[in-house]
Design an enzyme around this catalytic site. Structure first.
Site, mmCIF file in Angstrom:
data_model
loop_
_atom_site.group_PDB
_atom_site.id
_atom_site.type_symbol
_atom_site.label_atom_id
_atom_site.label_comp_id
_atom_site.label_asym_id
_atom_site.label_seq_id
_atom_site.Cartn_x
_atom_site.Cartn_y
_atom_site.Cartn_z
ATOM 1 N N GLU A 101 45.569 36.052 31.354
ATOM 2 C CA GLU A 101 46.459 36.626 32.356
ATOM 3 C C GLU A 101 47.741 35.809 32.429
ATOM 4 O O GLU A 101 47.742 34.608 32.195
ATOM 5 C CB GLU A 101 45.772 36.626 33.726
ATOM 6 C CG GLU A 101 44.555 37.523 33.760
ATOM 7 C CD GLU A 101 43.947 37.563 35.133
ATOM 8 O OE1 GLU A 101 44.247 38.507 35.867
ATOM 9 O OE2 GLU A 101 43.184 36.651 35.476
ATOM 10 N N LYS A 114 35.718 49.958 32.640
ATOM 11 C CA LYS A 114 36.755 50.040 31.606
ATOM 12 C C LYS A 114 36.201 50.868 30.456
ATOM 13 O O LYS A 114 35.064 50.677 30.034
ATOM 14 C CB LYS A 114 37.150 48.635 31.145
ATOM 15 C CG LYS A 114 38.016 47.926 32.170
ATOM 16 C CD LYS A 114 38.536 46.617 31.631
ATOM 17 C CE LYS A 114 39.449 45.950 32.637
ATOM 18 N NZ LYS A 114 40.806 46.530 32.690
ATOM 19 N N TRP A 160 5.771 8.226 18.152
ATOM 20 C CA TRP A 160 4.519 7.775 18.776
ATOM 21 C C TRP A 160 4.600 8.003 20.273
ATOM 22 O O TRP A 160 5.688 8.216 20.804
ATOM 23 C CB TRP A 160 4.299 6.277 18.490
ATOM 24 C CG TRP A 160 4.215 5.975 17.031
ATOM 25 C CD1 TRP A 160 5.261 5.723 16.190
ATOM 26 C CD2 TRP A 160 3.036 5.930 16.240
ATOM 27 N NE1 TRP A 160 4.811 5.516 14.916
ATOM 28 C CE2 TRP A 160 3.427 5.632 14.915
ATOM 29 C CE3 TRP A 160 1.667 6.096 16.519
ATOM 30 C CZ2 TRP A 160 2.516 5.498 13.875
ATOM 31 C CZ3 TRP A 160 0.755 5.960 15.488
ATOM 32 C CH2 TRP A 160 1.182 5.671 14.170
ATOM 33 N N LEU A 202 32.914 47.043 34.040
ATOM 34 C CA LEU A 202 31.968 48.004 33.472
ATOM 35 C C LEU A 202 32.522 49.424 33.510
ATOM 36 O O LEU A 202 31.979 50.329 32.898
ATOM 37 C CB LEU A 202 30.636 47.938 34.206
ATOM 38 C CG LEU A 202 29.898 46.607 34.074
ATOM 39 C CD1 LEU A 202 28.561 46.669 34.780
ATOM 40 C CD2 LEU A 202 29.686 46.257 32.608
ATOM 41 N N LEU A 230 42.952 47.154 47.928
ATOM 42 C CA LEU A 230 42.168 47.807 46.878
ATOM 43 C C LEU A 230 42.110 49.317 47.103
ATOM 44 O O LEU A 230 42.285 50.105 46.170
ATOM 45 C CB LEU A 230 40.752 47.224 46.862
ATOM 46 C CG LEU A 230 39.884 47.736 45.719
ATOM 47 C CD1 LEU A 230 40.262 47.054 44.421
ATOM 48 C CD2 LEU A 230 38.408 47.514 46.021
ATOM 49 N N HIS A 277 34.180 45.921 38.099
ATOM 50 C CA HIS A 277 35.072 46.982 37.627
ATOM 51 C C HIS A 277 35.248 46.940 36.109
ATOM 52 O O HIS A 277 35.642 47.910 35.503
ATOM 53 C CB HIS A 277 36.418 46.950 38.359
ATOM 54 C CG HIS A 277 37.369 45.933 37.832
ATOM 55 N ND1 HIS A 277 37.465 44.668 38.354
ATOM 56 C CD2 HIS A 277 38.253 45.988 36.819
ATOM 57 C CE1 HIS A 277 38.359 43.995 37.674
ATOM 58 N NE2 HIS A 277 38.871 44.770 36.741
ATOM 59 N N LYS A 321 44.224 51.104 48.710
ATOM 60 C CA LYS A 321 45.557 51.639 48.485
ATOM 61 C C LYS A 321 45.849 51.799 46.997
ATOM 62 O O LYS A 321 46.376 52.809 46.554
ATOM 63 C CB LYS A 321 46.546 50.653 49.115
ATOM 64 C CG LYS A 321 47.980 51.066 49.076
ATOM 65 C CD LYS A 321 48.772 50.071 49.910
ATOM 66 C CE LYS A 321 50.253 50.231 49.684
ATOM 67 N NZ LYS A 321 51.001 49.219 50.470
ATOM 68 N N LYS A 343 44.679 31.890 34.106
ATOM 69 C CA LYS A 343 45.899 32.388 34.733
ATOM 70 C C LYS A 343 47.085 31.687 34.079
ATOM 71 O O LYS A 343 46.940 30.603 33.524
ATOM 72 C CB LYS A 343 45.889 32.024 36.231
ATOM 73 C CG LYS A 343 44.700 32.553 36.989
ATOM 74 C CD LYS A 343 44.911 33.989 37.368
ATOM 75 C CE LYS A 343 43.693 34.535 38.106
ATOM 76 N NZ LYS A 343 43.776 35.990 38.277
ATOM 77 N N HIS A 360 32.510 39.525 34.979
ATOM 78 C CA HIS A 360 33.043 40.404 33.930
ATOM 79 C C HIS A 360 32.643 39.951 32.523
ATOM 80 O O HIS A 360 32.150 40.723 31.707
ATOM 81 C CB HIS A 360 34.573 40.451 33.965
ATOM 82 C CG HIS A 360 35.137 40.774 35.300
ATOM 83 N ND1 HIS A 360 34.541 41.643 36.181
ATOM 84 C CD2 HIS A 360 36.269 40.348 35.923
ATOM 85 C CE1 HIS A 360 35.269 41.740 37.275
ATOM 86 N NE2 HIS A 360 36.327 40.958 37.150
#
Ligand SMILES: *[C@@H]1O[C@H](CO)[C@@H](O)[C@H](O)[C@H]1NC(C)=O
Ligand SMILES: *[C@@H]1O[C@H](CO)[C@@H](O)[C@H](O)[C@H]1NC(C)=O
Ligand SMILES: *[C@@H]1O[C@H](CO)[C@@H](O)[C@H](O)[C@H]1NC(C)=O
Ligand SMILES: *[C@@H]1O[C@H](CO)[C@@H](O)[C@H](O)[C@H]1NC(C)=O
Ligand SMILES: *[C@@H]1O[C@H](CO)[C@@H](O)[C@H](O)[C@H]1NC(C)=O
Length: 791
Positions: free
Chosen positions: A248, A213, A617, A211, A42, A209, A44, A365, A272
């Protein structure tokens, strides 16, 4: 020494001057950024780039920076790795090459790798930061720790930060965390309380993440800017449905050890997609910058959601997943793997604004395309007799297009037959160039389209928000727990469900098409593909309903959900038969917790139930005011009556409160109820009586030891319970045994011992009251779930 003291003085004065948190956050000074896990994937891919952009934007702000990449490896091995990553950062288009080279050079010089393993390592880091501040003679603004490490390490790292790396001079501390934040309500709560002991809530920045976008971040501003168009139509009268979709094309190869513990619901729906749903539906805040108000409005949505159960979800798994699991987790061929890689969930917000509006959350996926969007489809009330292509008859919709897919840029689209939206602030532009794309059933030319002038990575966006202390873009503890509160029951109820196997990609065809049926969701096609080896030893469990005999009467048995479904169907059948024959159905219901699932089933699924012709009843009532939680009527009202269209005068609560007092013999409440029964019910013979059984085998409010004979021919009596509240009003066996059908519902493992005993004992209503249930001309049916039957 002198320098430190001076520094402290400056800090204290600055603090006193403007006590407020936000102002303090913006005090310029030195910022230390520590990425724990600084050479991981992440970091990187996104984080070093994001912090570079922050650095570039802050270069002339008066803030100074140092950057630390932390990790478990020793520095000599990891330093070259870190610098390879740092060299790859890039500038935005408007920065000249020379300037970019200069900025990159500075960034590299400000960065260093540090081993962060033991507490001493963290103490060393803190010492280093303080020395640097002293040497440079600069004020500290804050310390930002980005925890890019597996979630199991959060508590440990946070503790070390709290123990050794807190700034002491009034500067801020911010600790950034990435999902997963637990895998269900309990684990999220445990993690939250562990973190809570090390960090204050305002110091924690939980990243979702999504939020960051650009389009997601603009949902609320868009709704506010276009309020005058949206207010009249943003409700159940105009919205056909809401779709939140994230498709995806990739599989999860290589990530199975992580993914297999989570599955698609925990991976993206719980976070998300739920966030997007709340942004779309929450009440608009008066003040968009008030994170407290935004949070409260989000929480209100969670509290109005109908519960999610098995009937509100379908799950799937791509075909190659199982093999991947076998390989990556070293499992044998007969390993049963139910982890969903596809899910479609139907949610409802049960409030005046959205009641009945289907909200679909769908993700998977290995689907045919990569795309993420949220669409609000409006009802079209215009009927085109001839020209079906007329603009009036086309879909009316607002689409928040997060990215990918056939549109190559993120965008907000409003179909032209709705309204022309206000253009968002300076960073957005209208798209007018003609393109030949179709978006969700409409050519792009049928939309007003706006897009960000410059596309930015979600992480870069969020990093700038962390730096600015904008908590709105992050997930608070309360929000997190509310979301898990919504999803955990669904995850539990799906634990044994077989996902539909799908081949992946275009081959999926219409296999994953779904259909909304009232409050339920199902696959549209009935094909069920379960490979026999997938069943493993679970096939032994069996899922069907079983018929049999219990104590000489009919018995229906099944897993709880199927049992409740069956009982609800049987009650409806009895109701329809009675209404057909005599125009009216008399139903007597028990209180307590056992029938609640049945009440929900009837309220949510039996829309054709003849409530208009049904009289409800009560089998028994506790001697408490009707408004108290303890009252059986109260429960029946909240879980059933208020959700169905039954005329008020068909509802018959027991008169336990007369003359401002509860259940006094001489007030004659029991006799009053008996008269009401005789007045309305032919021969005082109810069509259907629903009973439960207590652990002591009591049924209705007829307890062991009460002398059944004492009630004589009375249909209603005051009785005594061994537990509080002691006084009860109850139908007697005389009333119960006149019924056409009596159903005895017994559920849960806790009742297994009782069921075992009851299967052996002879009739003895004084000792085992339930054995006194013997309809004279009617039918008795036991409904016993597998937990109670088999233990
Ligand atoms: C370059 O663009 C970014 C993002 O729009 C902006 O914040 C920055 O000020 C611009 N820089 C220059 C030098 O124009
Ligand atoms: C941090 O650690 C200290 C002890 O060093 C402790 O008193 C404090 O409660 C911890 N948590 C927070 C949120 O400060
Ligand atoms: C909105 O909320 C922010 C943050 O709490 C606050 O600083 C600001 O004054 C508020 N604005 C108004 C108009 O109340
Ligand atoms: C699976 O087995 C291989 C070789 O036996 C081993 O290297 C690997 O660590 C194992 N993986 C897991 C998840 O147990
Ligand atoms: C009342 O019940 C009796 C006996 O079951 C039946 O013969 C009669 O038709 C019923 N009357 C009405 C009005 O349904």
């Amino acid at each position: 020494m002198f320098v430190t003291v001076l520094l402290l003085l400056v800090t204290l004065c600055a603090q006193r001057g403007n006590g407020e948190e936000r102002a303090e956050a913006q005090r310029p000074g030195h910022v230390s950024v520590v990425i724990v896990g600084g050479t991981g994937d992440l970091a990187k891919k996104y984080l070093w780039q994001g912090f570079f952009e922050l650095y570039v934007n802050q270069v002339s702000s008066g803030n100074t920076f140092s950057f630390y990449g932390g990790g478990l490896s020793p520095a000599d091995a990891a330093t070259p790795v870190l610098f390879e990553i740092l060299k790859a950062v890039s500038c935005s288009k408007n920065v000249s090459q020379d300037r970019c080279a200069l900025l990159k050079d500075q960034y590299l010089r400000l960065a260093q790798y540090r081993q962060l393993k033991s507490l001493e390592d963290y103490q060393e880091l803190a010492k280093h930061i303080e020395q640097e501040l002293q040497q440079e003679g600069i004020t500290e603004a804050g310390r930002l720790f980005y925890l890019s490490v597996p979630a199991f390490a959060y508590a440990d790292v946070s503790e070390k930060i709290n123990n050794s790396c807190r700034p002491t001079n009034g500067a801020w501390l911010r600790v950034v965390l990435e999902k997963p934040f637990g895998h269900d309500f309990r684990s999220a709560q445990v993690l939250a309380s562990q973190l809570g002991s090390c960090l204050k809530d305002e110091e924690m920045y939980r990243i979702d993440h999504y939020l960051g976008k650009q389009v997601v971040a603009k949902i609320l501003p868009f709704r506010i800017e276009n309020k005058k168009f949206l207010d009249p139509i943003w409700n159940k009268h105009h919205i056909e449905r809401v779709e939140i979709v994230m498709k995806e094309t990739l599989d999860v190869k290589g990530r199975i050890p992580f993914y297999d513990q989570y599955g698609v619901i925990r991976d993206v729906l719980q976070n998300h997609m739920t966030e997007v749903m709340t942004l779309l539906t929450m009440r608009l805040p008066m003040n968009l910058s008030s994170s407290e108000e935004v949070l409260q409005n989000k929480l209100q949505i969670f509290s109005s959601m109908l519960p999610l159960g098995k009937s509100q979800a379908v799950v799937g798994q791509y075909q190659a997943y199982k093999t991947a699991v076998q390989q990556e987790l070293n499992k044998t061929k007969d390993h049963v793997c139910l982890t969903p890689t596809f899910a479609a969930v139907l949610a409802h917000i049960d409030d005046a604004q959205y009641e009945g509006v289907p909200i679909l959350l769908i993700s998977g996926k290995m689907l045919d395309e990569r795309v993420g969007y949220a669409r609000i489809l409006f009802k079209n009330d215009i009927f085109c007799l001839q020209n079906h292509n007329s603009v009036h008859c086309k879909p009316k919709q607002v689409v928040f297009y997060f990215g990918h897919g056939s549109l190559k840029y993120p965008a907000i689209l409003v179909s032209k037959n709705l309204f022309k939206p206000v253009l968002m602030d300076g960073e957005w532009k209208e798209v007018t160039e003609p393109t030949d794309v179709n978006i969700l059933g409409l050519p792009i030319s049928d939309y007003y389209v706006q897009t960000p002038t410059e596309q930015r990575e979600a992480y870069s966006e969020l990093i700038s928000h962390i730096f600015a202390g904008r908590k709105n873009s992050f997930i608070s503890t309360e929000n997190l727990l509310a979301s898990w509160g919504l999803w955990t029951p669904l995850l539990n109820s799906l634990a044994n469900s077989f996902p539909r196997i799908y081949p992946g990609g275009a081959d999926n065809g219409d296999l994953l098409d779904i259909r909304v049926k009232g409050k339920d969701i199902g696959y549209n096609s009935e094909v069920v593909i379960i490979s026999p080896d997938q069943m493993g030893d679970m096939s032994a469990k069996g899922f069907q309903v079983m018929q049999g005999k219990f104590r000489g009467a009919d018995m229906v048995s099944a897993w709880t959900e199927e049992l409740v479904e069956r009982l609800a169907a049987d009650i409806q059948e009895a109701a329809e038969a009675a209404v057909h024959q005599g125009g009216v159905f008399h139903l007597a219901l028990s209180g307590g917790s056992t029938p609640l699932a049945l009440f929900h089933r009837l309220a949510l699924h039996h829309f054709s139930f003849p409530w208009r012709n049904t009289h409800v009843w009560m089998v028994d009532e506790r001697c408490v005011p009707l408004t108290e939680m303890d009252s059986n009527f109260h429960g029946m009202h909240d879980h059933l009556l208020q959700h169905v269209r039954i005329p008020y005068y068909n509802i018959h609560p027991m008169p336990v409160q007369l003359n401002q007092r509860l259940c006094v013999e001489e007030d004659g409440g029991a006799l009053l109820y008996e008269k009401e029964v005789s007045k309305f019910v032919n021969g005082s013979s109810f069509h259907f009586v629903l009973l439960g059984v207590g652990y002591d085998s009591h049924t209705a409010s007829l307890f062991p030891g009460s002398k059944v004979d004492e009630f004589g021919e009375s249909l209603v009596a005051l009785t005594e319970s061994p537990v509080k509240p002691h006084q009860r009003m109850s139908l007697t066996f005389s009333a119960i045994n006149r019924a056409r059908t009596v159903a005895l519902l017994v559920m849960g493992k806790g009742k297994h011992e009782l069921i075992t005993q009851l299967s052996r004992v002879k009739d003895n209503p004084d000792k085992w009251p339930v054995t006194g249930v013997k309809p004279a001309d009617g039918r008795l049916v036991w409904y016993i779930d597998y937990d109670a039957l088999l233990g």
